[in-house]
Write a protein that holds these residues in place. Structure first.
Motif, short mmCIF file in Angstrom:
data_model
loop_
_atom_site.label_atom_id
_atom_site.label_comp_id
_atom_site.label_asym_id
_atom_site.label_seq_id
_atom_site.Cartn_x
_atom_site.Cartn_y
_atom_site.Cartn_z
N THR A 14 -3.88 3.86 -6.18
CA THR A 14 -4.93 3.67 -5.16
C THR A 14 -6.30 3.99 -5.74
OG1 THR A 14 -4.58 5.90 -4.29
CG2 THR A 14 -3.46 4.11 -3.16
N TYR A 106 -6.54 -1.41 3.46
CA TYR A 106 -5.33 -0.86 2.87
C TYR A 106 -4.11 -1.05 3.77
CZ TYR A 106 -8.07 1.20 -0.89
OH TYR A 106 -8.86 1.36 -1.99
N GLY B 195 -4.79 6.96 -0.41
CA GLY B 195 -3.69 7.18 -1.34
C GLY B 195 -2.58 7.99 -0.67
#
Lengths: 206, 206
Positions: A14, A106, B195
């Motif tokens: 990421t 995302y 993340g």
């Protein structure tokens, strides 16, 4: 890539993705592993190893093709399978997260926020509606949402988590500094901010 | 305990600490490793191993002494060496963090916030003053602060980080989803929220 990716690798991927998005914005078309490594202050060989595990094509002598590498990471991490979520708690943190537009890029779609505060209910935050927490159960069904982002004060976290679980929220991303006791079958991911800070603090105090 | 503690162990110790604080509030005096393990959905043996690495006394047949174990963890992780920090960016996220009273219990003192917004400058958030970002350099010196918690929108993050570094902020806890390019000697800890979410999301999609 079929095997399980470790948390550390996911975290690094990421971050590579962040860098790639930035590179594309700045109209750069290639990037080297050493540039990525330098930005993240990690080893070049680590970056190369991570990327070699992906099914990435588009590597030339001058580096990786930025667009292709970005897409490969997205595919690997499942950005293309978007997930719907509710934010439970429309305080400052909930509001900040509702305004965090990167979530959608995302694959995380915040559908609505829930709160007990009559002042907030009925309003919108970043065009997402704020509903009465009492309606949580109804909306989990109606909007087919199973993920709750819990941003309530820690003193209420367990109580609200119980309520969310009863309302069929099966996955809780917990931002309260409280360890939640949930039934089997419910998954909690603790966003342990203090833990993260202490790792940082422990590192810099050496 | 002299050897370096790994990030994973630090993260778990802070979660044990969370549980202990909660137990003390509820007037419980002992806790077993299996209770901790169950709450965190990890292995009992892992908990026992982590705790055995600490210089903890106060273990009996009925479990660990909650107060002593809490203190041992605090000593191990250096809670008693408080660190001063500034929050750079008094938006929703900065405000949420300024209101996060647990920080102090974990040895992190937020001394002030900084922003560019004239509406916010001069006000207080959770009794912490909001100063003009232009005065950052002056206050890092005056208040002896080296840690900056960066909570500005990602488009400004690099620019503000450069400015903070020039103002002698040497440690940046970065909440912007941007990888910062900083000179050697400056340490960045990326709070990689996406993340973390992707790790969670990857886990639950299996």
């Amino acid at each position: 890539m079929k095997e399980k990716i470790s948390d550390k690798v996911i975290s690094r991927l990421t971050q590579y993705h962040c860098i790639l998005v930035d590179y594309i914005k700045k109209k750069n078309y290639t990037i080297t592993s050493s540039t990525i490594a330098q930005l993240l202050k990690i080893d070049d060989s680590q970056v190369r190893k991570d990327i070699s595990m992906l099914n990435n094509t588009g590597k030339s002598r001058v580096g990786y093709d930025v667009n292709r590498l970005k897409e490969t990471i997205e595919k690997t991490l499942g950005f293309k399978n978007p997930k719907n979520a509710f934010i439970i708690g429309a305080g400052n943190l909930g509001t900040a997260l509702a305004k965090y537009n990167d979530f959608e890029a995302y694959g995380l779609n915040v559908m609505a926020l829930f709160d007990v505060d009559k002042e907030k209910i009925g309003k919108k935050i970043n065009s997402k509606p704020v509903f009465d927490i009492k309606e949580l159960s109804e909306y989990t069904k109606k909007m087919n949402v199973e993920i709750g982002i819990l941003t309530v004060p820690s003193d209420f976290a367990q109580e609200i988590a119980n309520y969310a679980v009863k309302s069929k929220i099966n996955y809780i991303w917990n931002f309260s500094p409280t360890v939640l006791d949930v039934p089997n079958g419910v998954e909690v991911w603790n966003e342990n901010l203090m833990g993260n800070f202490l790792q940082f603090s422990y590192k810099i105090s050496k």
